[in-house]
Motif scaffolding. Structure first.
Motif, PDB file in Angstrom:
ATOM      1  N   ASP A 295      45.853  36.743  54.419  1.00 25.83           N
ATOM      2  CA  ASP A 295      45.515  35.335  54.204  1.00 25.83           C
ATOM      3  C   ASP A 295      44.494  35.197  53.083  1.00 25.83           C
ATOM      4  OD1 ASP A 295      42.872  35.707  55.217  1.00 25.83           O
ATOM      5  OD2 ASP A 295      43.526  35.272  57.251  1.00 25.83           O
ATOM      6  N   THR A 296      43.936  36.339  52.674  1.00 31.28           N
ATOM      7  CA  THR A 296      42.976  36.395  51.573  1.00 31.28           C
ATOM      8  C   THR A 296      43.355  37.596  50.714  1.00 31.28           C
ATOM      9  OG1 THR A 296      41.260  35.540  53.049  1.00 31.28           O
ATOM     10  CG2 THR A 296      40.533  36.528  50.957  1.00 31.28           C
ATOM     11  N   GLN A 297      43.610  37.349  49.430  1.00 35.01           N
ATOM     12  CA  GLN A 297      44.091  38.432  48.581  1.00 35.01           C
ATOM     13  C   GLN A 297      43.627  38.219  47.150  1.00 35.01           C
ATOM     14  OE1 GLN A 297      48.368  38.965  48.695  1.00 35.01           O
ATOM     15  NE2 GLN A 297      48.285  40.981  47.744  1.00 35.01           N
ATOM     16  N   VAL A 298      43.118  39.281  46.551  1.00 33.34           N
ATOM     17  CA  VAL A 298      42.762  39.275  45.139  1.00 33.34           C
ATOM     18  C   VAL A 298      43.520  40.425  44.487  1.00 33.34           C
ATOM     19  CG1 VAL A 298      40.926  39.490  43.431  1.00 33.34           C
ATOM     20  CG2 VAL A 298      40.491  38.295  45.587  1.00 33.34           C
ATOM     21  N   ALA A 299      44.440  40.083  43.608  1.00 35.33           N
ATOM     22  CA  ALA A 299      45.291  41.089  42.964  1.00 35.33           C
ATOM     23  C   ALA A 299      45.020  41.125  41.469  1.00 35.33           C
ATOM     24  CB  ALA A 299      46.762  40.784  43.213  1.00 35.33           C
ATOM     25  N   SER A 300      45.160  42.310  40.885  1.00 37.98           N
ATOM     26  CA  SER A 300      44.939  42.485  39.454  1.00 37.98           C
ATOM     27  C   SER A 300      46.108  43.248  38.847  1.00 37.98           C
ATOM     28  CB  SER A 300      43.636  43.256  39.214  1.00 37.98           C
ATOM     29  OG  SER A 300      43.450  43.514  37.837  1.00 37.98           O
ATOM     30  N   PHE A 301      46.540  42.791  37.672  1.00 36.97           N
ATOM     31  CA  PHE A 301      47.677  43.399  36.978  1.00 36.97           C
ATOM     32  C   PHE A 301      47.249  43.721  35.544  1.00 36.97           C
ATOM     33  CE2 PHE A 301      48.855  39.954  39.809  1.00 36.97           C
ATOM     34  CZ  PHE A 301      49.679  40.580  40.734  1.00 36.97           C
ATOM     35  N   GLU A 302      47.350  44.973  35.169  1.00 32.80           N
ATOM     36  CA  GLU A 302      47.010  45.383  33.810  1.00 32.80           C
ATOM     37  C   GLU A 302      48.285  45.689  33.030  1.00 32.80           C
ATOM     38  OE1 GLU A 302      44.148  48.498  33.616  1.00 32.80           O
ATOM     39  OE2 GLU A 302      42.787  47.542  35.074  1.00 32.80           O
ATOM     40  N   ILE A 309      46.008  40.187  34.180  1.00 32.20           N
ATOM     41  CA  ILE A 309      46.116  38.963  34.978  1.00 32.20           C
ATOM     42  C   ILE A 309      45.436  39.222  36.314  1.00 32.20           C
ATOM     43  CG2 ILE A 309      47.697  37.398  36.202  1.00 32.20           C
ATOM     44  CD1 ILE A 309      49.798  38.053  34.040  1.00 32.20           C
ATOM     45  N   ALA A 310      44.722  38.225  36.827  1.00 36.73           N
ATOM     46  CA  ALA A 310      44.133  38.295  38.159  1.00 36.73           C
ATOM     47  C   ALA A 310      44.579  37.075  38.958  1.00 36.73           C
ATOM     48  CB  ALA A 310      42.612  38.337  38.070  1.00 36.73           C
ATOM     49  N   TRP A 311      44.843  37.293  40.257  1.00 38.70           N
ATOM     50  CA  TRP A 311      45.234  36.186  41.140  1.00 38.70           C
ATOM     51  C   TRP A 311      44.395  36.215  42.404  1.00 38.70           C
ATOM     52  CZ3 TRP A 311      47.793  36.212  46.082  1.00 38.70           C
ATOM     53  CH2 TRP A 311      48.152  34.922  46.539  1.00 38.70           C
ATOM     54  N   GLU A 312      43.880  35.043  42.777  1.00 38.67           N
ATOM     55  CA  GLU A 312      43.150  34.882  44.031  1.00 38.67           C
ATOM     56  C   GLU A 312      43.921  33.929  44.932  1.00 38.67           C
ATOM     57  OE1 GLU A 312      39.149  32.611  45.674  1.00 38.67           O
ATOM     58  OE2 GLU A 312      39.059  33.571  43.702  1.00 38.67           O
ATOM     59  N   GLY A 313      44.267  34.403  46.123  1.00 37.13           N
ATOM     60  CA  GLY A 313      44.955  33.575  47.097  1.00 37.13           C
ATOM     61  C   GLY A 313      44.138  33.447  48.367  1.00 37.13           C
ATOM     62  N   ARG A 314      43.924  32.212  48.819  1.00 36.67           N
ATOM     63  CA  ARG A 314      43.222  31.945  50.073  1.00 36.67           C
ATOM     64  C   ARG A 314      44.061  30.980  50.902  1.00 36.67           C
ATOM     65  NH1 ARG A 314      39.212  29.018  48.781  1.00 36.67           N
ATOM     66  NH2 ARG A 314      39.100  29.280  46.520  1.00 36.67           N
ATOM     67  N   SER A 315      44.788  31.517  51.862  1.00 35.17           N
ATOM     68  CA  SER A 315      45.684  30.699  52.673  1.00 35.17           C
ATOM     69  C   SER A 315      44.940  29.826  53.672  1.00 35.17           C
ATOM     70  CB  SER A 315      46.666  31.592  53.436  1.00 35.17           C
ATOM     71  OG  SER A 315      47.456  32.349  52.558  1.00 35.17           O
ATOM     72  N   CYS A 316      43.738  30.223  54.053  1.00 35.31           N
ATOM     73  CA  CYS A 316      43.052  29.553  55.163  1.00 35.31           C
ATOM     74  C   CYS A 316      41.678  29.015  54.790  1.00 35.31           C
ATOM     75  CB  CYS A 316      42.935  30.519  56.342  1.00 35.31           C
ATOM     76  SG  CYS A 316      44.519  31.126  56.950  1.00 35.31           S
ATOM     77  N   ASN A 317      41.435  28.818  53.506  1.00 30.74           N
ATOM     78  CA  ASN A 317      40.205  28.184  53.046  1.00 30.74           C
ATOM     79  C   ASN A 317      40.547  27.400  51.799  1.00 30.74           C
ATOM     80  OD1 ASN A 317      37.726  27.739  51.510  1.00 30.74           O
ATOM     81  ND2 ASN A 317      36.726  29.035  53.027  1.00 30.74           N
ATOM     82  N   VAL A 318      40.502  26.099  51.908  1.00 31.39           N
ATOM     83  CA  VAL A 318      41.026  25.237  50.856  1.00 31.39           C
ATOM     84  C   VAL A 318      39.974  24.866  49.812  1.00 31.39           C
ATOM     85  CG1 VAL A 318      40.578  22.969  51.912  1.00 31.39           C
ATOM     86  CG2 VAL A 318      42.685  23.342  50.575  1.00 31.39           C
ATOM     87  N   PHE A 319      38.786  25.498  49.843  1.00 27.06           N
ATOM     88  CA  PHE A 319      37.773  25.190  48.827  1.00 27.06           C
ATOM     89  C   PHE A 319      38.347  25.464  47.439  1.00 27.06           C
ATOM     90  CE2 PHE A 319      33.996  25.813  46.220  1.00 27.06           C
ATOM     91  CZ  PHE A 319      33.204  24.743  46.621  1.00 27.06           C
ATOM     92  N   PRO A 320      38.249  24.486  46.537  1.00 31.25           N
ATOM     93  CA  PRO A 320      38.935  24.618  45.244  1.00 31.25           C
ATOM     94  C   PRO A 320      38.255  25.586  44.283  1.00 31.25           C
ATOM     95  CG  PRO A 320      37.654  22.597  45.298  1.00 31.25           C
ATOM     96  CD  PRO A 320      37.563  23.191  46.679  1.00 31.25           C
ATOM     97  N   VAL A 321      39.002  26.033  43.320  1.00 31.65           N
ATOM     98  CA  VAL A 321      38.497  26.818  42.196  1.00 31.65           C
ATOM     99  C   VAL A 321      38.468  25.899  40.988  1.00 31.65           C
ATOM    100  CG1 VAL A 321      38.903  28.783  40.671  1.00 31.65           C
ATOM    101  CG2 VAL A 321      39.411  28.975  43.119  1.00 31.65           C
ATOM    102  N   ASP A 322      37.314  25.776  40.367  1.00 34.10           N
ATOM    103  CA  ASP A 322      37.163  24.871  39.215  1.00 34.10           C
ATOM    104  C   ASP A 322      37.667  23.465  39.542  1.00 34.10           C
ATOM    105  OD1 ASP A 322      36.075  26.920  37.758  1.00 34.10           O
ATOM    106  OD2 ASP A 322      37.936  27.442  36.738  1.00 34.10           O
ATOM    107  N   GLY A 323      37.482  23.048  40.789  1.00 32.05           N
ATOM    108  CA  GLY A 323      37.831  21.691  41.184  1.00 32.05           C
ATOM    109  C   GLY A 323      39.270  21.471  41.564  1.00 32.05           C
ATOM    110  N   SER A 324      40.095  22.537  41.597  1.00 34.50           N
ATOM    111  CA  SER A 324      41.516  22.378  41.897  1.00 34.50           C
ATOM    112  C   SER A 324      41.964  23.409  42.926  1.00 34.50           C
ATOM    113  CB  SER A 324      42.351  22.534  40.620  1.00 34.50           C
ATOM    114  OG  SER A 324      43.736  22.408  40.893  1.00 34.50           O
ATOM    115  N   GLY A 325      42.864  22.985  43.814  1.00 32.02           N
ATOM    116  CA  GLY A 325      43.368  23.872  44.854  1.00 32.02           C
ATOM    117  C   GLY A 325      44.297  24.949  44.332  1.00 32.02           C
ATOM    118  N   ARG A 326      44.861  24.752  43.159  1.00 32.55           N
ATOM    119  CA  ARG A 326      45.684  25.764  42.521  1.00 32.55           C
ATOM    120  C   ARG A 326      45.636  25.546  41.016  1.00 32.55           C
ATOM    121  NH1 ARG A 326      51.579  25.241  44.773  1.00 32.55           N
ATOM    122  NH2 ARG A 326      51.729  27.208  43.629  1.00 32.55           N
ATOM    123  N   GLY A 327      45.938  26.592  40.263  1.00 35.55           N
ATOM    124  CA  GLY A 327      45.924  26.454  38.817  1.00 35.55           C
ATOM    125  C   GLY A 327      45.841  27.806  38.141  1.00 35.55           C
ATOM    126  N   PHE A 328      45.643  27.786  36.819  1.00 33.88           N
ATOM    127  CA  PHE A 328      45.504  29.023  36.067  1.00 33.88           C
ATOM    128  C   PHE A 328      44.696  28.766  34.806  1.00 33.88           C
ATOM    129  CE2 PHE A 328      49.306  27.114  34.247  1.00 33.88           C
ATOM    130  CZ  PHE A 328      49.216  27.398  32.891  1.00 33.88           C
TER     131      PHE A 328
END
Length: 452
Positions: A295-302, A309-328
């Motif tokens: 439900d919480t995952q931080v993945a990195s791809f070189e 590329i880095a990805w942060e997924g939080r299935s059970c905590n909706v606090f936004p990143v940079d003001g948005s619930g999803r984005g890049f």
């Protein structure tokens, strides 16, 4: 920059959807796909007939959307659960011709009176159903993640090449006009210089699925057909309709479920293919229940020594990143591009001064399981129909979509094994780790193996 459709007055009710289709360029007609003369855009020879598999939620939305594209008819619905079938039929309550229900996909694909199969069934069905479609002469639109495991993406790529049928994956941001323009600015015009790092994120507020109890299969569900290619397991009361996402046997976790979209945008904007190294950290932290995937995952791809590329997924905590619930965000040596979901973006120069801003006219809702990007999805649906008609090329053919989904599968493999994965940059295969490569594919129920 391309003109965009004004969605400000669009909402989700049927009347506005009909007006949307009627009054925008999405209603443009295609050329014939059959061997009959064309007499105008609504000629029978120009009609694209589709079938939709999996219509409980997203699939019902897809059926409705495709039915509102110009000269497209939804002739069949395929599902194995009565409530889902009823839900899929709701948009056609007032239709002159209602879709025919066929529960078994193996019977459906034998029908010769439709052109394309739309797949929104659970993940373990994506590739087997798509292969059944193309081997029976159908074009295919398959929702992400297009496969339950890494090997299935390879099978789909082979099937598309071997049978000469189109397979489009449902990573709809590839067709959003603002993002198409933004990708061109980054990749072709170098607006942020050398783009070398992408960051993606997704948040939600999902609740516990509890501890499932083994109970008799409901009379409304054909559980044998629901499992299909997956080896048989007992039915539990916390599996159908949505929670299968969090079981490795049927689902692929949040990385493939939602991470696919923004990870795909990062790969698209950076121009990368297969990774050289993949890592993942996280776990099932929020609740103690049957949920197996993180439900919480931080993945990195070189990608070699030049991009990552880095990805942060939080299935059970909706606090936004940079003001948005999803984005890049895409970072370069001369600036940064930031997307706050949908097709908006901002571009900042090296001094962090805002130099360009394009706002999306559709509200973003990352917690919406049907469509977080609203009517912008229509662009991707229409792109598929145009390609079926021979009017243009797919924006996300599965051989391209597979490369993104593979990143998500590799993140899951790294997570499950607890190891850093080193990969062959020619095809993404894991190097010198036989245990990790065992998760590259899966076992199938005997007699249900996908064959290409």
């Amino acid at each position: 920059m391309q003109d965009i459709i004004n969605f400000n007055q669009i909402n989700t009710n049927d009347m506005h959807r009909r007006n949307f289709i009627k009054n925008t360029s999405l209603a443009a007609a295609g050329i014939t796909i059959l061997n009959f003369p064309v007499f105008g855009k609504n000629a029978p020879s120009n009609k694209v007939i589709v079938a939709v598999m999996g219509v409980n939620s997203r699939g019902a939305y897809l059926a409705e959307c495709f039915s509102k594209l110009s000269n497209v008819e939804v002739a069949y619905l395929c599902d194995v659960e009565e409530t889902a079938i009823a839900n899929g039929l709701k948009p056609f309550a007032n239709a002159t011709r209602k879709p025919t229900i066929i529960k078994d996909i193996r019977q459906l694909v034998k029908k010769t009176d439709f052109d394309a199969l739309i797949i929104a069934a659970p993940d373990h069905w994506h590739t087997p159903a798509a292969i059944l479609g193309v081997t029976n002469g159908k074009h295919v639109y398959v929702e992400k993640p297009c496969g339950h495991n890494a090997h299935e993406g390879e099978l789909l790529t082979k099937a598309m090449q071997q049978y000469g049928k189109l397979i489009q994956m449902g990573n709809q941001r590839r067709s959003m006009p603002n993002l198409v323009a933004a990708a061109r600015l980054v990749k072709e015009e170098g607006i942020i210089g050398n783009a070398y790092f992408g960051k993606a994120w997704y948040t939600n507020n999902r609740k516990s699925i509890g501890i499932g109890k083994k109970i008799p299969v409901p009379d409304t569900l054909d559980f044998d057909l629901w499992q299909g290619p997956a080896p048989r397991r007992d039915y539990k009361d916390n599996l159908v309709h949505y929670n299968w996402h969090w079981f490795w046997h049927w689902g692929t976790g949040e990385a493939c479920n939602n991470g696919t979209h923004e990870i795909d945008c990062c790969r698209w904007f950076l121009g990368t293919d297969y990774p050289s190294k993949v890592t993942s950290s996280g776990g099932r932290y929020a609740f103690k229940d049957d949920w197996e995937t993180p439900d919480t995952q931080v993945a990195s791809f070189e990608f070699g020594s030049t991009k990552s590329i880095a990805w942060e997924g939080r299935s059970c905590n909706v606090f936004p990143v940079d003001g948005s619930g999803r984005g890049f965000a895409i970072y370069g040596d001369k600036g940064t591009l930031v997307n706050y979901a949908n097709d908006d973006y901002q571009i900042f120069d090296y001094a962090n001064k805002l130099v360009k801003e394009v706002k999306s006219t559709e509200a973003n809702d990352p917690t919406n399981p049907v469509s977080s990007s609203g009517n912008l999805d229509y662009y991707h649906f229409n792109n598929f129909i145009q390609a079926v008609r021979g009017e243009g090329k797919l924006n996300s053919p599965v051989n391209e979509g597979h490369k993104t989904v593979l990143l998500c599968h590799l993140a899951n493999i790294a997570q499950r094994t607890g190891r850093t994965l080193h990969c062959d940059t020619k095809d993404g295969h894991i190097l010198n780790d036989a245990a990790a490569m065992k998760l590259w594919g899966r076992e199938y129920e005997k007699g249900w193996e996908p064959k290409v």
